[in-house]
Design a protein around this motif. Structure first.
Motif, PDB file in Angstrom:
ATOM      1  N   ASP A   9      77.503  61.786 -60.570  1.00  0.00           N
ATOM      2  CA  ASP A   9      77.908  61.851 -59.238  1.00  0.00           C
ATOM      3  C   ASP A   9      79.054  62.732 -58.533  1.00  0.00           C
ATOM      4  OD1 ASP A   9      75.329  60.138 -58.986  1.00  0.00           O
ATOM      5  OD2 ASP A   9      75.726  58.489 -58.491  1.00  0.00           O
ATOM      6  N   ASN A  10      80.108  62.260 -58.872  1.00  0.00           N
ATOM      7  CA  ASN A  10      81.901  62.991 -58.516  1.00  0.00           C
ATOM      8  C   ASN A  10      81.207  64.543 -58.655  1.00  0.00           C
ATOM      9  OD1 ASN A  10      82.199  60.752 -57.391  1.00  0.00           O
ATOM     10  ND2 ASN A  10      83.555  60.858 -59.053  1.00  0.00           N
ATOM     11  N   LEU A  11      80.279  65.033 -60.197  1.00  0.00           N
ATOM     12  CA  LEU A  11      80.520  66.156 -61.097  1.00  0.00           C
ATOM     13  C   LEU A  11      79.248  66.516 -60.530  1.00  0.00           C
ATOM     14  CD1 LEU A  11      81.539  68.123 -63.289  1.00  0.00           C
ATOM     15  CD2 LEU A  11      79.605  67.306 -64.513  1.00  0.00           C
ATOM     16  N   VAL A  12      78.914  66.155 -59.994  1.00  0.00           N
ATOM     17  CA  VAL A  12      77.486  67.126 -59.059  1.00  0.00           C
ATOM     18  C   VAL A  12      77.577  67.105 -57.745  1.00  0.00           C
ATOM     19  CG1 VAL A  12      75.029  66.730 -58.094  1.00  0.00           C
ATOM     20  CG2 VAL A  12      75.614  65.638 -60.057  1.00  0.00           C
ATOM     21  N   PHE A  13      78.599  66.616 -57.437  1.00  0.00           N
ATOM     22  CA  PHE A  13      79.330  66.968 -55.481  1.00  0.00           C
ATOM     23  C   PHE A  13      80.421  68.143 -56.226  1.00  0.00           C
ATOM     24  CE2 PHE A  13      83.030  66.665 -52.574  1.00  0.00           C
ATOM     25  CZ  PHE A  13      82.022  66.111 -51.870  1.00  0.00           C
ATOM     26  N   MET A  14      80.658  67.707 -57.068  1.00  0.00           N
ATOM     27  CA  MET A  14      81.861  69.204 -57.038  1.00  0.00           C
ATOM     28  C   MET A  14      81.479  70.375 -57.142  1.00  0.00           C
ATOM     29  SD  MET A  14      85.248  67.860 -58.579  1.00  0.00           S
ATOM     30  CE  MET A  14      84.846  67.436 -60.275  1.00  0.00           C
ATOM     31  N   ILE A  15      80.323  70.401 -57.978  1.00  0.00           N
ATOM     32  CA  ILE A  15      79.824  71.754 -58.583  1.00  0.00           C
ATOM     33  C   ILE A  15      78.875  72.447 -57.417  1.00  0.00           C
ATOM     34  CG2 ILE A  15      78.054  72.817 -60.077  1.00  0.00           C
ATOM     35  CD1 ILE A  15      80.627  71.704 -61.209  1.00  0.00           C
ATOM     36  N   PRO A  32      74.532  71.848 -61.455  1.00  0.00           N
ATOM     37  CA  PRO A  32      74.764  70.789 -62.683  1.00  0.00           C
ATOM     38  C   PRO A  32      74.515  70.013 -63.827  1.00  0.00           C
ATOM     39  CG  PRO A  32      74.365  69.638 -59.535  1.00  0.00           C
ATOM     40  CD  PRO A  32      73.802  71.447 -60.423  1.00  0.00           C
ATOM     41  N   GLU A  33      72.975  69.765 -63.303  1.00  0.00           N
ATOM     42  CA  GLU A  33      72.699  69.570 -64.787  1.00  0.00           C
ATOM     43  C   GLU A  33      72.948  70.514 -65.773  1.00  0.00           C
ATOM     44  OE1 GLU A  33      68.588  69.031 -64.760  1.00  0.00           O
ATOM     45  OE2 GLU A  33      68.604  67.659 -62.723  1.00  0.00           O
ATOM     46  N   ASP A  34      73.790  70.829 -65.967  1.00  0.00           N
ATOM     47  CA  ASP A  34      74.278  72.370 -66.995  1.00  0.00           C
ATOM     48  C   ASP A  34      75.542  72.045 -67.184  1.00  0.00           C
ATOM     49  OD1 ASP A  34      71.651  73.459 -67.485  1.00  0.00           O
ATOM     50  OD2 ASP A  34      72.219  75.572 -66.066  1.00  0.00           O
ATOM     51  N   TYR A  35      76.328  71.228 -66.569  1.00  0.00           N
ATOM     52  CA  TYR A  35      77.961  70.967 -67.579  1.00  0.00           C
ATOM     53  C   TYR A  35      77.902  69.730 -67.831  1.00  0.00           C
ATOM     54  CZ  TYR A  35      78.454  74.930 -63.834  1.00  0.00           C
ATOM     55  OH  TYR A  35      78.573  76.729 -63.720  1.00  0.00           O
ATOM     56  N   ASP A  36      78.648  69.827 -68.440  1.00  0.00           N
ATOM     57  CA  ASP A  36      78.971  68.268 -69.427  1.00  0.00           C
ATOM     58  C   ASP A  36      80.559  67.443 -68.586  1.00  0.00           C
ATOM     59  OD1 ASP A  36      79.979  66.652 -70.795  1.00  0.00           O
ATOM     60  OD2 ASP A  36      78.687  67.473 -72.581  1.00  0.00           O
ATOM     61  N   ILE A  37      79.919  66.177 -68.210  1.00  0.00           N
ATOM     62  CA  ILE A  37      81.532  65.121 -67.873  1.00  0.00           C
ATOM     63  C   ILE A  37      82.919  65.089 -69.233  1.00  0.00           C
ATOM     64  CG2 ILE A  37      80.656  63.039 -69.613  1.00  0.00           C
ATOM     65  CD1 ILE A  37      81.421  63.157 -66.058  1.00  0.00           C
ATOM     66  N   LYS A  38      82.559  66.474 -70.008  1.00  0.00           N
ATOM     67  CA  LYS A  38      83.392  65.993 -70.894  1.00  0.00           C
ATOM     68  C   LYS A  38      84.748  67.184 -69.946  1.00  0.00           C
ATOM     69  CE  LYS A  38      81.837  68.982 -74.554  1.00  0.00           C
ATOM     70  NZ  LYS A  38      81.529  69.365 -75.690  1.00  0.00           N
ATOM     71  N   ILE A  43      86.780  71.274 -64.748  1.00  0.00           N
ATOM     72  CA  ILE A  43      85.854  71.525 -62.862  1.00  0.00           C
ATOM     73  C   ILE A  43      87.208  70.955 -62.069  1.00  0.00           C
ATOM     74  CG2 ILE A  43      83.903  70.833 -61.925  1.00  0.00           C
ATOM     75  CD1 ILE A  43      83.088  71.392 -64.802  1.00  0.00           C
ATOM     76  N   LYS A  44      87.697  69.928 -62.078  1.00  0.00           N
ATOM     77  CA  LYS A  44      88.266  68.768 -61.469  1.00  0.00           C
ATOM     78  C   LYS A  44      89.899  69.884 -60.226  1.00  0.00           C
ATOM     79  CE  LYS A  44      90.630  64.902 -58.933  1.00  0.00           C
ATOM     80  NZ  LYS A  44      91.110  65.624 -58.211  1.00  0.00           N
ATOM     81  N   ASP A  45      90.275  70.607 -61.226  1.00  0.00           N
ATOM     82  CA  ASP A  45      90.993  71.726 -61.314  1.00  0.00           C
ATOM     83  C   ASP A  45      91.591  72.686 -60.223  1.00  0.00           C
ATOM     84  OD1 ASP A  45      93.181  69.048 -62.473  1.00  0.00           O
ATOM     85  OD2 ASP A  45      93.488  70.883 -64.673  1.00  0.00           O
ATOM     86  N   MET A  46      89.762  73.635 -60.687  1.00  0.00           N
ATOM     87  CA  MET A  46      89.387  74.165 -60.119  1.00  0.00           C
ATOM     88  C   MET A  46      88.511  73.801 -58.476  1.00  0.00           C
ATOM     89  SD  MET A  46      87.108  76.582 -63.006  1.00  0.00           S
ATOM     90  CE  MET A  46      86.993  75.490 -63.393  1.00  0.00           C
ATOM     91  N   TYR A  47      87.718  72.682 -58.428  1.00  0.00           N
ATOM     92  CA  TYR A  47      87.887  72.398 -56.903  1.00  0.00           C
ATOM     93  C   TYR A  47      88.992  72.465 -56.409  1.00  0.00           C
ATOM     94  CZ  TYR A  47      86.296  68.788 -53.814  1.00  0.00           C
ATOM     95  OH  TYR A  47      85.480  67.929 -53.068  1.00  0.00           O
ATOM     96  N   ASP A  48      89.791  71.770 -56.876  1.00  0.00           N
ATOM     97  CA  ASP A  48      91.378  70.937 -55.809  1.00  0.00           C
ATOM     98  C   ASP A  48      91.646  72.547 -55.773  1.00  0.00           C
ATOM     99  OD1 ASP A  48      90.831  68.163 -56.279  1.00  0.00           O
ATOM    100  OD2 ASP A  48      92.321  67.873 -57.758  1.00  0.00           O
ATOM    101  N   MET A  49      91.974  73.213 -56.780  1.00  0.00           N
ATOM    102  CA  MET A  49      91.930  75.127 -56.290  1.00  0.00           C
ATOM    103  C   MET A  49      92.055  75.491 -55.070  1.00  0.00           C
ATOM    104  SD  MET A  49      92.140  78.606 -56.344  1.00  0.00           S
ATOM    105  CE  MET A  49      91.177  78.416 -57.954  1.00  0.00           C
TER     106      MET A  49
END
Length: 76
Positions: A9-15, A32-38, A43-49
């Motif tokens: 859910d967090n990954l989908v939100f960030m993407i 978002p379905e094209d991105y892996d949780i691994k 991805i979070k680092d880019m989101y934060d930036m």
């Protein structure tokens, strides 16, 4: 929402948020379905930036972030 916890859910939100903020025209590139949780931390680092520089990213920086996100897409 605690984005420090790696969940789908967090990954989908960030993407989805990144796609909006980066003004991605072809949203199929940011499905978002094209991105892996691994790759969550990267991805979070880019989101934060992007959140820190909200509205202050140059066109080349926007393109670089989209290109970097492309590296984390699951290849079909």
């Amino acid at each position: 929402m605690d984005l420090n916890t790696p969940t789908n859910d967090n990954l989908v939100f960030m993407i989805n948020t990144l796609a909006e903020q980066l003004q991605v025209v072809n949203r199929g590139l940011m499905d978002p379905e094209d991105y892996d949780i691994k790759h969550y931390e990267d991805i979070k680092d880019m989101y934060d930036m992007v959140q820190m520089k909200k509205g202050q990213l140059s066109v080349s920086e926007l393109q670089a972030v989209v290109g970097e996100l492309g590296k984390y897409r699951v290849k079909a």
